[in-house]
Design a protein around this motif. Structure first.
Motif, PDB file in Angstrom:
ATOM      1  N   ALA A   4      19.832   4.418  21.959  1.00  0.00           N
ATOM      2  CA  ALA A   4      20.700   4.502  20.786  1.00  0.00           C
ATOM      3  C   ALA A   4      21.837   5.473  21.066  1.00  0.00           C
ATOM      4  CB  ALA A   4      19.918   4.951  19.558  1.00  0.00           C
ATOM      5  N   TYR A   5      23.004   5.174  20.477  1.00  0.00           N
ATOM      6  CA  TYR A   5      24.191   5.999  20.722  1.00  0.00           C
ATOM      7  C   TYR A   5      25.002   6.125  19.439  1.00  0.00           C
ATOM      8  CZ  TYR A   5      22.956   4.990  25.552  1.00  0.00           C
ATOM      9  OH  TYR A   5      22.266   4.876  26.733  1.00  0.00           O
ATOM     10  N   LEU A   6      25.543   7.329  19.240  1.00  0.00           N
ATOM     11  CA  LEU A   6      26.488   7.586  18.161  1.00  0.00           C
ATOM     12  C   LEU A   6      27.829   7.934  18.783  1.00  0.00           C
ATOM     13  CD1 LEU A   6      23.659   8.318  16.747  1.00  0.00           C
ATOM     14  CD2 LEU A   6      25.036   9.735  15.216  1.00  0.00           C
ATOM     15  N   ALA A   7      28.858   7.167  18.476  1.00  0.00           N
ATOM     16  CA  ALA A   7      30.219   7.474  18.913  1.00  0.00           C
ATOM     17  C   ALA A   7      30.941   8.132  17.744  1.00  0.00           C
ATOM     18  CB  ALA A   7      30.940   6.208  19.349  1.00  0.00           C
ATOM     19  N   LEU A   8      31.418   9.347  17.945  1.00  0.00           N
ATOM     20  CA  LEU A   8      32.020  10.130  16.874  1.00  0.00           C
ATOM     21  C   LEU A   8      33.540  10.124  16.954  1.00  0.00           C
ATOM     22  CD1 LEU A   8      29.609  13.197  17.002  1.00  0.00           C
ATOM     23  CD2 LEU A   8      29.404  11.108  15.643  1.00  0.00           C
ATOM     24  N   GLU A   9      34.139  10.360  15.815  1.00  0.00           N
ATOM     25  CA  GLU A   9      35.601  10.330  15.708  1.00  0.00           C
ATOM     26  C   GLU A   9      36.261  11.391  16.576  1.00  0.00           C
ATOM     27  OE1 GLU A   9      38.698   9.607  11.982  1.00  0.00           O
ATOM     28  OE2 GLU A   9      36.783  10.619  11.622  1.00  0.00           O
ATOM     29  N   ASP A  10      35.522  12.460  16.926  1.00  0.00           N
ATOM     30  CA  ASP A  10      36.091  13.506  17.766  1.00  0.00           C
ATOM     31  C   ASP A  10      36.075  13.139  19.243  1.00  0.00           C
ATOM     32  OD1 ASP A  10      33.435  13.745  18.501  1.00  0.00           O
ATOM     33  OD2 ASP A  10      33.181  15.788  17.726  1.00  0.00           O
ATOM     34  N   GLY A  11      35.612  11.927  19.559  1.00  0.00           N
ATOM     35  CA  GLY A  11      35.619  11.450  20.940  1.00  0.00           C
ATOM     36  C   GLY A  11      34.300  11.571  21.667  1.00  0.00           C
ATOM     37  N   SER A  12      33.334  12.266  21.101  1.00  0.00           N
ATOM     38  CA  SER A  12      32.056  12.461  21.770  1.00  0.00           C
ATOM     39  C   SER A  12      31.115  11.292  21.496  1.00  0.00           C
ATOM     40  CB  SER A  12      31.401  13.770  21.306  1.00  0.00           C
ATOM     41  OG  SER A  12      31.175  13.753  19.907  1.00  0.00           O
ATOM     42  N   VAL A  13      30.159  11.112  22.378  1.00  0.00           N
ATOM     43  CA  VAL A  13      29.104  10.114  22.223  1.00  0.00           C
ATOM     44  C   VAL A  13      27.766  10.828  22.360  1.00  0.00           C
ATOM     45  CG1 VAL A  13      28.044   8.017  23.124  1.00  0.00           C
ATOM     46  CG2 VAL A  13      30.535   8.254  23.124  1.00  0.00           C
ATOM     47  N   VAL A  14      26.899  10.662  21.370  1.00  0.00           N
ATOM     48  CA  VAL A  14      25.611  11.352  21.334  1.00  0.00           C
ATOM     49  C   VAL A  14      24.502  10.351  21.627  1.00  0.00           C
ATOM     50  CG1 VAL A  14      24.036  12.728  19.928  1.00  0.00           C
ATOM     51  CG2 VAL A  14      26.513  12.964  19.625  1.00  0.00           C
ATOM     52  N   GLU A  15      23.611  10.705  22.550  1.00  0.00           N
ATOM     53  CA  GLU A  15      22.470   9.863  22.863  1.00  0.00           C
ATOM     54  C   GLU A  15      21.340  10.132  21.870  1.00  0.00           C
ATOM     55  OE1 GLU A  15      21.283  10.445  26.873  1.00  0.00           O
ATOM     56  OE2 GLU A  15      23.151   9.660  27.724  1.00  0.00           O
ATOM     57  N   ALA A  16      20.557   9.087  21.558  1.00  0.00           N
ATOM     58  CA  ALA A  16      19.474   9.229  20.594  1.00  0.00           C
ATOM     59  C   ALA A  16      18.391   8.213  20.903  1.00  0.00           C
ATOM     60  CB  ALA A  16      20.011   9.035  19.173  1.00  0.00           C
ATOM     61  N   ARG A  17      17.356   8.215  20.053  1.00  0.00           N
ATOM     62  CA  ARG A  17      16.273   7.236  20.148  1.00  0.00           C
ATOM     63  C   ARG A  17      16.382   6.245  18.995  1.00  0.00           C
ATOM     64  NH1 ARG A  17       9.902   8.681  19.230  1.00  0.00           N
ATOM     65  NH2 ARG A  17      10.780   9.382  17.244  1.00  0.00           N
ATOM     66  N   CYS A  18      16.219   4.984  19.282  1.00  0.00           N
ATOM     67  CA  CYS A  18      16.254   3.962  18.233  1.00  0.00           C
ATOM     68  C   CYS A  18      14.935   3.957  17.471  1.00  0.00           C
ATOM     69  CB  CYS A  18      16.493   2.589  18.861  1.00  0.00           C
ATOM     70  SG  CYS A  18      16.283   1.215  17.691  1.00  0.00           S
ATOM     71  N   ARG A  19      15.024   4.059  16.121  1.00  0.00           N
ATOM     72  CA  ARG A  19      13.838   3.887  15.273  1.00  0.00           C
ATOM     73  C   ARG A  19      13.928   2.618  14.440  1.00  0.00           C
ATOM     74  NH1 ARG A  19      10.314   7.730  14.684  1.00  0.00           N
ATOM     75  NH2 ARG A  19       9.015   5.859  14.615  1.00  0.00           N
ATOM     76  N   ALA A  20      15.148   2.145  14.209  1.00  0.00           N
ATOM     77  CA  ALA A  20      15.370   0.847  13.565  1.00  0.00           C
ATOM     78  C   ALA A  20      16.641   0.286  14.192  1.00  0.00           C
ATOM     79  CB  ALA A  20      15.525   0.998  12.063  1.00  0.00           C
ATOM     80  N   PRO A  21      16.589  -0.890  14.801  1.00  0.00           N
ATOM     81  CA  PRO A  21      17.711  -1.380  15.599  1.00  0.00           C
ATOM     82  C   PRO A  21      18.863  -1.891  14.747  1.00  0.00           C
ATOM     83  CG  PRO A  21      15.986  -3.021  15.517  1.00  0.00           C
ATOM     84  CD  PRO A  21      15.438  -1.811  14.812  1.00  0.00           C
ATOM     85  N   GLU A  94      14.526  -2.939   5.862  1.00  0.00           N
ATOM     86  CA  GLU A  94      15.733  -3.042   5.050  1.00  0.00           C
ATOM     87  C   GLU A  94      16.953  -3.449   5.880  1.00  0.00           C
ATOM     88  OE1 GLU A  94      16.613  -1.946   1.642  1.00  0.00           O
ATOM     89  OE2 GLU A  94      14.486  -2.171   1.167  1.00  0.00           O
ATOM     90  N   GLY A  95      16.779  -3.557   7.196  1.00  0.00           N
ATOM     91  CA  GLY A  95      17.893  -3.903   8.067  1.00  0.00           C
ATOM     92  C   GLY A  95      18.887  -2.783   8.251  1.00  0.00           C
ATOM     93  N   VAL A  96      18.424  -1.530   8.097  1.00  0.00           N
ATOM     94  CA  VAL A  96      19.299  -0.360   8.201  1.00  0.00           C
ATOM     95  C   VAL A  96      19.000   0.365   9.511  1.00  0.00           C
ATOM     96  CG1 VAL A  96      19.911   1.869   7.191  1.00  0.00           C
ATOM     97  CG2 VAL A  96      19.436  -0.098   5.703  1.00  0.00           C
ATOM     98  N   PRO A  97      19.955   0.473  10.424  1.00  0.00           N
ATOM     99  CA  PRO A  97      19.706   1.188  11.677  1.00  0.00           C
ATOM    100  C   PRO A  97      19.310   2.638  11.430  1.00  0.00           C
ATOM    101  CG  PRO A  97      21.733  -0.087  11.804  1.00  0.00           C
ATOM    102  CD  PRO A  97      21.301  -0.108  10.371  1.00  0.00           C
ATOM    103  N   ALA A  98      18.390   3.135  12.252  1.00  0.00           N
ATOM    104  CA  ALA A  98      17.952   4.527  12.165  1.00  0.00           C
ATOM    105  C   ALA A  98      17.769   5.072  13.569  1.00  0.00           C
ATOM    106  CB  ALA A  98      16.649   4.631  11.379  1.00  0.00           C
ATOM    107  N   VAL A  99      18.220   6.308  13.770  1.00  0.00           N
ATOM    108  CA  VAL A  99      18.088   6.952  15.077  1.00  0.00           C
ATOM    109  C   VAL A  99      17.598   8.381  14.890  1.00  0.00           C
ATOM    110  CG1 VAL A  99      19.946   5.531  16.026  1.00  0.00           C
ATOM    111  CG2 VAL A  99      20.482   7.799  15.159  1.00  0.00           C
ATOM    112  N   ASP A 100      16.849   8.866  15.894  1.00  0.00           N
ATOM    113  CA  ASP A 100      16.409  10.264  15.878  1.00  0.00           C
ATOM    114  C   ASP A 100      16.371  10.797  17.304  1.00  0.00           C
ATOM    115  OD1 ASP A 100      14.074   9.186  16.930  1.00  0.00           O
ATOM    116  OD2 ASP A 100      12.796   9.750  15.225  1.00  0.00           O
ATOM    117  N   HIS A 101      15.674  11.923  17.500  1.00  0.00           N
ATOM    118  CA  HIS A 101      15.612  12.599  18.798  1.00  0.00           C
ATOM    119  C   HIS A 101      17.005  12.988  19.290  1.00  0.00           C
ATOM    120  CE1 HIS A 101      11.277  11.685  20.306  1.00  0.00           C
ATOM    121  NE2 HIS A 101      11.304  12.116  19.061  1.00  0.00           N
TER     122      HIS A 101
END
Length: 355
Positions: A4-21, A94-101
């Protein structure tokens, strides 16, 4: 390896774990609440946002439907240091993506220092940083969305507690939490819930004692019909509002609103009553605030930043709150607000609306 990945408006990309795809995007906001995650996730005010929990463990007392504030999860995605399996399975259903770690402390301090930002999320076995960045790119123009009310409001009028012997309340549903309805019904009110785009004729048809504008998501200036109702019935009907409702009422009566840097979201926002000096703890969830109260008196302020938390006018019969007096699971310091609202009509301040 991350899935799982979060791309942020400040240009960074954060790695995570997928809990809901899933893949999605939205405004990244945070809440400091350490209980009430079911209530937060079903709060319509979080529509189109990505909700980050600052408390590290979300789900430690399970998921119970009776705690829900609406019939579905409203954030586009959920982020936490750790989700329990109960919450992760609920969000997936619910079809809502979720990420943690991931380091939510870093996310929260970034929002606090830089303000709410847009993000893109990709979660699942095929997720890539590029996919998250692609979602972020689709965020363009999201702030220009003007019909968000249609996503959170009822489609047709509903009546709650029709046999009640208390005042008759017309509740304009801009994304109302179920607890607002429950708080009014517990006080014997008859509650007529009207869609966010209700017309003056529809209000006149039910002949209410109080016009109440609910909470809701986004920019209050997008709720044009609700503003028109306030303008139409000002001076004829007592007016009340919560959260977005306060902003709509103030704007309709000649005041102004503005977007906050990162908003107020959590269950420990201190509010001072300017008349009594008393400070109460409140639950809040909003990204806009009243910048100009217009003809209304500011009766309560936020201790942290002096933004208006309560507006009133005896002459116009108005009482509003920026926070959520009906908060679940709490605090319940300000539940008396509903007594004050209903007392406006019982005190004979109402005049019959013009035909």
């Amino acid at each position: 390896m991350s899935d799982a990945y979060l791309a942020l408006e400040d240009g960074s990309v954060v790695e995570a774990r997928c809990r809901a795809p899933g893949r999605t995007r939205g405004e990244l906001v945070f809440t400091t609440a350490y209980t009430g995650y079911e209530e937060s996730l079903t709060d319509p005010s979080y529509e189109e946002q990505v909700l980050t929990f600052s408390y590290p463990l979300i789900g430690n007392y399970g998921v119970r439907e009776e705690r829900f504030e609406s019939d579905r999860v409203h954030p586009r995605a959920a982020v936490a240091r750790e989700f329990t399996d109960d919450v992760a399975e609920w969000l997936e259903s619910e079809g809502v993506p979720a990420v943690d770690h991931l380091d939510t402390r870093d996310l929260v301090t970034g929002i606090r220092d830089e303000g709410a930002m847009k993000c893109g999320i990709a979660a699942g076995p095929d997720a890539t940083p590029e996919a998250a960045k692609e979602e972020l790119g689709l965020c363009k123009g999201m702030s220009e969305h003007t019909d968000i009310g249609a996503r959170v409001s009822i489609a047709e009028r509903e009546t709650h507690n029709p046999e009640g012997d208390g005042p008759h309340v017309a509740l304009i549903d801009c994304g109302a939490k179920g607890s607002i309805v429950s708080s009014l019904v517990e006080r014997h009110a008859v509650v007529e819930i009207l869609p966010y785009d209700a017309t003056p004729a529809e209000v006149r048809e039910i002949d209410p004692d109080v016009l109440f504008v609910s909470n809701g998501p986004g920019d209050p200036e997008n709720f044009v019909a609700a503003k028109e109702l306030v303008e139409e019935f000002s001076g004829d009907l007592p007016l009340a509002g919560i959260c977005l409702g306060q902003q709509v009422v103030a704007s309709a009566l000649g005041g102004g609103t503005e977007k906050m840097e990162f908003g107020h979201r959590g269950v420990n926002q201190p509010v001072r009553d300017l008349r009594s000096g008393q400070v109460v703890m409140t639950t809040q969830n909003h990204g806009y605030t009243v910048s100009d109260p217009g003809p209304l008196e500011v009766t309560q302020i936020n201790v942290n930043d002096d933004t208006p938390e309560g507006l009133e006018s005896d002459d116009l019969g108005v009482i509003t709150r920026q926070y959520h007096p009906e908060a679940n699971p709490g605090p319940h310091d300000s539940l008396s607000f509903f007594d004050d609202v209903l007392a406006m009509s019982e005190a004979g301040e109402r005049t019959s609306p013009s035909p």
